[in-house]
Design an enzyme around this catalytic site. Structure first.
Site, PDB file in Angstrom:
ATOM      1  N   ARG A 151       0.847  -1.195   0.000  1.00 22.00           N
ATOM      2  CA  ARG A 151       0.000   0.000   0.000  1.00 22.00           C
ATOM      3  C   ARG A 151       0.881   1.242   0.000  1.00 22.00           C
ATOM      4  O   ARG A 151       1.794   1.366   0.808  1.00 22.00           O
ATOM      5  CB  ARG A 151      -0.910   0.013   1.226  1.00 22.00           C
ATOM      6  N   TYR A 189      12.259   0.234  -3.472  1.00 22.17           N
ATOM      7  CA  TYR A 189      11.813   1.618  -3.635  1.00 22.17           C
ATOM      8  C   TYR A 189      12.982   2.455  -4.144  1.00 22.17           C
ATOM      9  O   TYR A 189      14.138   2.212  -3.776  1.00 22.17           O
ATOM     10  CB  TYR A 189      11.341   2.206  -2.309  1.00 22.17           C
ATOM     11  N   ASP A 244       1.229   5.533   0.137  1.00 26.51           N
ATOM     12  CA  ASP A 244       0.560   6.703   0.707  1.00 26.51           C
ATOM     13  C   ASP A 244       0.240   7.739  -0.359  1.00 26.51           C
ATOM     14  O   ASP A 244       0.691   7.641  -1.507  1.00 26.51           O
ATOM     15  CB  ASP A 244       1.463   7.360   1.765  1.00 26.51           C
ATOM     16  N   ARG A 289      10.835   7.141   3.591  1.00 27.16           N
ATOM     17  CA  ARG A 289      10.865   8.604   3.673  1.00 27.16           C
ATOM     18  C   ARG A 289      11.612   9.081   4.920  1.00 27.16           C
ATOM     19  O   ARG A 289      12.296  10.120   4.890  1.00 27.16           O
ATOM     20  CB  ARG A 289       9.440   9.159   3.646  1.00 27.16           C
TER      21      ARG A 289
END
Length: 265
Positions: A50, A110, A52, A197
């Protein structure tokens, strides 16, 4: 019932995240609605990871079950007919009911793309992160090596994270630069909420000389989120890889990798 696996690409700044919401402005909502048009029935997607609000994907993997029998081209070109321009199905394959997009993924990747320049990037607004003071790529790469291995990543975990354990295995972290563009690549068996992040924020602190590379290891060992850097903006983050055992007819033996290129312009 037939189980279909899909690879999906989307621009996260056009949506309020992946997961379905009542207002319908999520990737899951628009994709399920488009699939339902082709299937002639409602479907429910299960997804590898999932994302954001504002986070992009170039290699998101999902699956759904349906009674409908359609050629695979219908799950690609047909579904894409009913999708907005900011999301697209790249391929579809039929899998058996042992396949699960989330639970069978043993690796995720990522990439964070960061522009390091005195002024913000207008043409790439929403697609890259930005930081204006000069950054030292070598210091950032030295610090990144401390993240590799099995660790408790509590110091880089969002307070709202619902994962049962903060322990993850980080396989690799790479920091590369081309002109004003940085690419920060992370590969792990899984990620906590906001983990990438938060790590980017810490690496930026080190890159600008605020802390030494060793500081990252100290924060990691502490498990204290309050000692780490603030969460970096979502704009430059891309889910760009998911890997599965080679037991299904997925492309590239189940290693679904599609990193956004650097630089983008």
């Amino acid at each position: 019932m037939v189980r279909i696996a899909l690879c999906v690409e989307y621009a996260g700044d056009a949506f309020e995240g992946w997961q379905s919401q009542r207002h319908g402005r999520t990737v899951q909502d628009v994709l399920e609605a488009a699939i339902a048009r082709i299937a002639g029935e409602s479907v429910r997607l299960q997804v590898a990871g999932r994302t954001d609000t504002g986070v992009h994907a170039t290699a998101q993997v999902a699956h759904f079950d349906t009674h409908a029998r359609r050629p695979l081209t219908a799950w690609v070109r047909g579904v894409n007919t009913y999708l907005p321009r900011t999301v697209v199905v790249r391929w579809a394959v039929e899998v058996d009911d042992r396949f699960h997009a989330r639970f069978l993924a043993y690796e995720r990747a990522y990439r964070y793309i960061l522009v390091n320049s005195p002024t913000r990037p207008a043409a790439m607004a929403g697609k890259v992160g930005w930081f204006h003071p000069p950054l030292d790529a070598e210091r950032m790469a030295e610090a990144a090596r401390l993240l590799v291995g099995k660790h408790d990543f509590s110091a880089f975990r969002a307070s709202c994270c619902q994962s049962k354990t903060p322990v993850r295995v980080m396989y690799d972290v790479q920091v590369s630069r081309a002109g004003d563009y940085f690419a920060l690549d992370f590969r792990a068996n899984g990620f906590l909420h906001h983990m990438v992040r938060n790590l980017v924020g810490a690496l930026v602190y080190i890159g600008k000389g605020h802390y030494s590379p060793a500081w990252l290891g100290e924060v990691l060992e502490s498990g204290d989120r309050s000692l780490a850097a603030p969460t970096f903006e979502a704009a430059g983050l891309y889910l760009c890889g998911v890997a599965y055992p080679p037991d299904w007819p997925l492309p590239d033996d189940g290693r679904i990798i599609n990193r956004p290129q650097l630089p983008l312009l």
